[in-house]
Design an enzyme around this catalytic site. Sequence first.
Site, short mmCIF file in Angstrom:
data_model
loop_
_atom_site.label_atom_id
_atom_site.label_comp_id
_atom_site.label_asym_id
_atom_site.label_seq_id
_atom_site.Cartn_x
_atom_site.Cartn_y
_atom_site.Cartn_z
N GLY A 26 0.82 -1.21 0.00
CA GLY A 26 0.00 0.00 0.00
C GLY A 26 0.86 1.26 0.00
O GLY A 26 0.57 2.22 -0.70
N GLU A 188 -8.10 -3.49 0.43
CA GLU A 188 -7.82 -3.46 -1.01
C GLU A 188 -8.08 -4.73 -1.80
O GLU A 188 -8.26 -4.68 -3.02
CB GLU A 188 -6.34 -3.07 -1.23
CG GLU A 188 -5.98 -1.66 -0.85
CD GLU A 188 -5.67 -1.49 0.63
OE1 GLU A 188 -5.43 -2.51 1.30
OE2 GLU A 188 -5.70 -0.36 1.13
N ASP A 211 -2.50 -5.78 13.86
CA ASP A 211 -3.28 -5.49 15.06
C ASP A 211 -4.43 -6.48 15.15
O ASP A 211 -4.74 -7.16 14.18
CB ASP A 211 -3.79 -4.03 15.03
CG ASP A 211 -4.52 -3.70 13.74
OD1 ASP A 211 -3.85 -3.36 12.76
OD2 ASP A 211 -5.75 -3.83 13.70
#
Length: 239
Positions: A26, A188, A211
């Site tokens: 990204g 995405e 996370d």
Amino acid sequence: MAEIKTPTPHIAARRGEIAETILLPGDPLRAKYIADHFLEDAVQFNATRNMFGFTGTYRGKPVSVMGTGMGCPSIGIYSYELIHAYGCKNLIRVGTAGAMQPHVKIRDMVFGMGACTDSRYVRQFRLPGDYSCICSFGLLEKAVAAAQAKGLTCHVGNILSSDVFYNPDLPPAGKTWAEMGVLAVEMEAAALYSNAAAAGVNALCILTVSDSLVTGESTTAEERQTTFTNMMEVALELV
Ligand code: HPA
């Protein structure tokens, strides 16, 4: 397949300057990091909007790497141009995700076999129902074999490509994504998978868990670097 002219509005390269296999983080600075640390003879082909892209070799084979930005619209534009203007055939997203299941731990890898989505991106294809965005089985098989050979923990299954990072914690109308077995959330894969499917090319999304939405834990910067290196070792086996 409709071919579009190069350079495109978002990529400054000429046709032939981008390899058939491309890694897609990204963050464009991640693309530069990959080019600097993992590729040989890397040459930059794009800086438009600072969305850096490079082509080099890995073990003698040509490979490119380019940032995609965040979200389905952004990766939707870049992957479309990479496929239709530059002839990319294997598009491999390398990113991070939030775990949605207790058994998916921070630092683990998740391979997106399928990508659910709350984005409207896939609606462009005007299908008479809900399309299942899935990865390339050929790429997935190789990625699983590479992770197993390296002794790295990987989960394979459904992921969620969400348009919303700061998600208001509203009660769901029906079931939750987690109750449907979705492993992790990113932003995405659904756009990448549906663009690839529409063009008949291969795509895979490889993630490391940064996370956990279950425990609230997140990885440290140092852990993100280590897990990123593990993920890159798997991704480069696909070149
Ligand atoms: N949501 C969406 N994308 C992400 C997350 C998240 O919690 N973590 C890493 N990428």
